[in-house]
Design a protein around this motif. Structure first.
Motif, short mmCIF file in Angstrom:
data_model
loop_
_atom_site.label_atom_id
_atom_site.label_comp_id
_atom_site.label_asym_id
_atom_site.label_seq_id
_atom_site.Cartn_x
_atom_site.Cartn_y
_atom_site.Cartn_z
N LEU A 19 15.52 -6.41 -95.76
CA LEU A 19 15.08 -6.75 -94.40
C LEU A 19 13.76 -6.07 -94.09
CD1 LEU A 19 15.72 -8.16 -91.70
CD2 LEU A 19 16.99 -6.09 -91.07
N SER A 20 13.65 -4.79 -94.39
CA SER A 20 12.43 -4.03 -94.16
C SER A 20 11.26 -4.64 -94.93
CB SER A 20 12.66 -2.58 -94.58
OG SER A 20 11.46 -1.86 -94.54
N GLN A 21 11.48 -4.93 -96.19
CA GLN A 21 10.42 -5.51 -97.03
C GLN A 21 9.95 -6.85 -96.48
OE1 GLN A 21 12.17 -5.65 -100.93
NE2 GLN A 21 12.25 -3.42 -101.09
N GLU A 22 10.89 -7.68 -96.04
CA GLU A 22 10.53 -9.01 -95.54
C GLU A 22 9.79 -8.93 -94.20
OE1 GLU A 22 10.73 -12.13 -97.11
OE2 GLU A 22 10.95 -10.68 -98.74
N PHE A 23 10.22 -8.05 -93.32
CA PHE A 23 9.48 -7.86 -92.06
C PHE A 23 8.04 -7.47 -92.35
CE2 PHE A 23 13.37 -7.61 -89.46
CZ PHE A 23 12.91 -8.17 -88.28
N VAL A 24 7.85 -6.52 -93.25
CA VAL A 24 6.50 -6.05 -93.58
C VAL A 24 5.71 -7.16 -94.27
CG1 VAL A 24 5.17 -4.41 -94.96
CG2 VAL A 24 7.12 -3.61 -93.61
N ARG A 25 6.31 -7.88 -95.18
CA ARG A 25 5.61 -8.96 -95.88
C ARG A 25 5.05 -9.99 -94.90
NH1 ARG A 25 6.49 -13.97 -97.42
NH2 ARG A 25 8.66 -14.02 -96.76
N ILE A 26 5.90 -10.43 -93.98
CA ILE A 26 5.47 -11.44 -93.01
C ILE A 26 4.43 -10.86 -92.04
CG2 ILE A 26 6.26 -12.85 -91.05
CD1 ILE A 26 7.03 -13.98 -93.80
N ALA A 27 4.68 -9.63 -91.58
CA ALA A 27 3.75 -9.01 -90.64
C ALA A 27 2.37 -8.80 -91.27
CB ALA A 27 4.32 -7.69 -90.13
N LYS A 28 2.33 -8.45 -92.56
CA LYS A 28 1.05 -8.28 -93.25
C LYS A 28 0.26 -9.59 -93.24
CE LYS A 28 1.36 -6.60 -97.37
NZ LYS A 28 1.82 -6.12 -98.70
N GLU A 29 0.94 -10.68 -93.51
CA GLU A 29 0.28 -11.99 -93.52
C GLU A 29 -0.25 -12.36 -92.15
OE1 GLU A 29 2.82 -15.04 -95.12
OE2 GLU A 29 3.28 -13.86 -96.91
N ILE A 30 0.54 -12.13 -91.13
CA ILE A 30 0.16 -12.54 -89.78
C ILE A 30 -0.89 -11.62 -89.17
CG2 ILE A 30 1.03 -12.80 -87.41
CD1 ILE A 30 3.72 -13.71 -88.72
N LEU A 31 -0.71 -10.32 -89.35
CA LEU A 31 -1.59 -9.34 -88.68
C LEU A 31 -2.78 -8.92 -89.51
CD1 LEU A 31 1.19 -7.07 -87.15
CD2 LEU A 31 -0.08 -8.91 -86.03
N ASN A 32 -2.77 -9.26 -90.80
CA ASN A 32 -3.86 -8.92 -91.71
C ASN A 32 -4.07 -7.41 -91.83
OD1 ASN A 32 -5.78 -9.73 -93.59
ND2 ASN A 32 -7.43 -9.66 -92.09
N TYR A 33 -2.96 -6.68 -91.97
CA TYR A 33 -2.97 -5.25 -92.25
C TYR A 33 -2.46 -5.04 -93.67
CZ TYR A 33 -3.33 -4.01 -87.25
OH TYR A 33 -3.73 -3.86 -85.95
N GLY A 34 -2.84 -3.93 -94.25
CA GLY A 34 -2.33 -3.57 -95.56
C GLY A 34 -0.95 -2.94 -95.47
N ASP A 35 -0.29 -2.83 -96.60
CA ASP A 35 1.05 -2.29 -96.68
C ASP A 35 1.14 -0.87 -96.10
OD1 ASP A 35 3.76 -2.98 -97.82
OD2 ASP A 35 3.40 -1.06 -98.84
N ASP A 36 0.11 -0.07 -96.32
CA ASP A 36 0.12 1.32 -95.85
C ASP A 36 0.09 1.45 -94.34
OD1 ASP A 36 0.18 2.12 -98.46
OD2 ASP A 36 -1.94 2.65 -98.57
N ALA A 37 -0.22 0.40 -93.63
CA ALA A 37 -0.31 0.47 -92.17
C ALA A 37 1.07 0.46 -91.50
CB ALA A 37 -1.13 -0.71 -91.64
N PHE A 38 2.10 0.05 -92.23
CA PHE A 38 3.41 -0.18 -91.62
C PHE A 38 4.38 0.96 -91.86
CE2 PHE A 38 1.61 -4.34 -92.13
CZ PHE A 38 1.97 -4.98 -90.96
N SER A 39 5.25 1.14 -90.86
CA SER A 39 6.44 1.98 -91.01
C SER A 39 7.60 1.19 -90.42
CB SER A 39 6.28 3.32 -90.30
OG SER A 39 5.98 3.14 -88.94
N VAL A 40 8.79 1.42 -90.97
CA VAL A 40 9.98 0.68 -90.53
C VAL A 40 11.13 1.67 -90.39
CG1 VAL A 40 11.64 -1.15 -91.08
CG2 VAL A 40 9.23 -1.41 -91.74
N ALA A 41 11.83 1.60 -89.27
CA ALA A 41 13.03 2.39 -89.04
C ALA A 41 14.19 1.44 -88.75
CB ALA A 41 12.84 3.33 -87.85
N ILE A 42 15.35 1.77 -89.30
CA ILE A 42 16.55 0.98 -89.04
C ILE A 42 17.64 1.93 -88.57
CG2 ILE A 42 18.35 -0.48 -90.04
CD1 ILE A 42 16.27 -1.52 -92.01
N GLN A 43 18.23 1.59 -87.42
CA GLN A 43 19.30 2.42 -86.86
C GLN A 43 20.55 1.57 -86.68
OE1 GLN A 43 18.20 4.39 -83.22
NE2 GLN A 43 20.08 5.58 -83.16
N ASP A 44 21.67 2.11 -87.14
CA ASP A 44 22.96 1.42 -87.03
C ASP A 44 23.70 1.85 -85.77
OD1 ASP A 44 22.69 0.13 -89.50
OD2 ASP A 44 23.55 1.82 -90.58
#
Length: 75
Positions: free
Chosen positions: A20-45
């Motif tokens: 899920l984290s990888q897919e969010f970042v993959r899509i966001a990179k395409e849309i926002l035109n940022y590199g992978d290093d720009a993203f952070s992802v947190a998941i809380q249950d």
């Protein structure tokens, strides 16, 4: 620098969360035109009770004006 915070009901595997984290970042990179290093992802249950008592009223509904996709349920 986008930070993506995901709240989930408990029970998803670490593999599902990683994907899920990888897919969010993959899509966001395409849309926002940022590199992978720009993203952070947190998941809380959360338990169903925590969702009902904390997440839904204090996060989702409290910030309803910020939602781009509203839930199709009410609690």
């Amino acid at each position: 620098m986008p930070h993506i915070k995901i709240s989930l009901l408990e029970g998803k595997t670490e593999e599902q969360k990683q994907l899920l984290s990888q897919e969010f970042v993959r899509i966001a990179k395409e849309i926002l035109n940022y590199g992978d290093d720009a993203f952070s992802v947190a998941i809380q249950d959360f338990t169903k009770e925590e969702w009902k008592e904390e997440v839904y009223p204090n996060v989702i509904m409290k910030e309803a004006d910020l939602l781009y996709k509203k839930p199709g349920y009410e609690m």
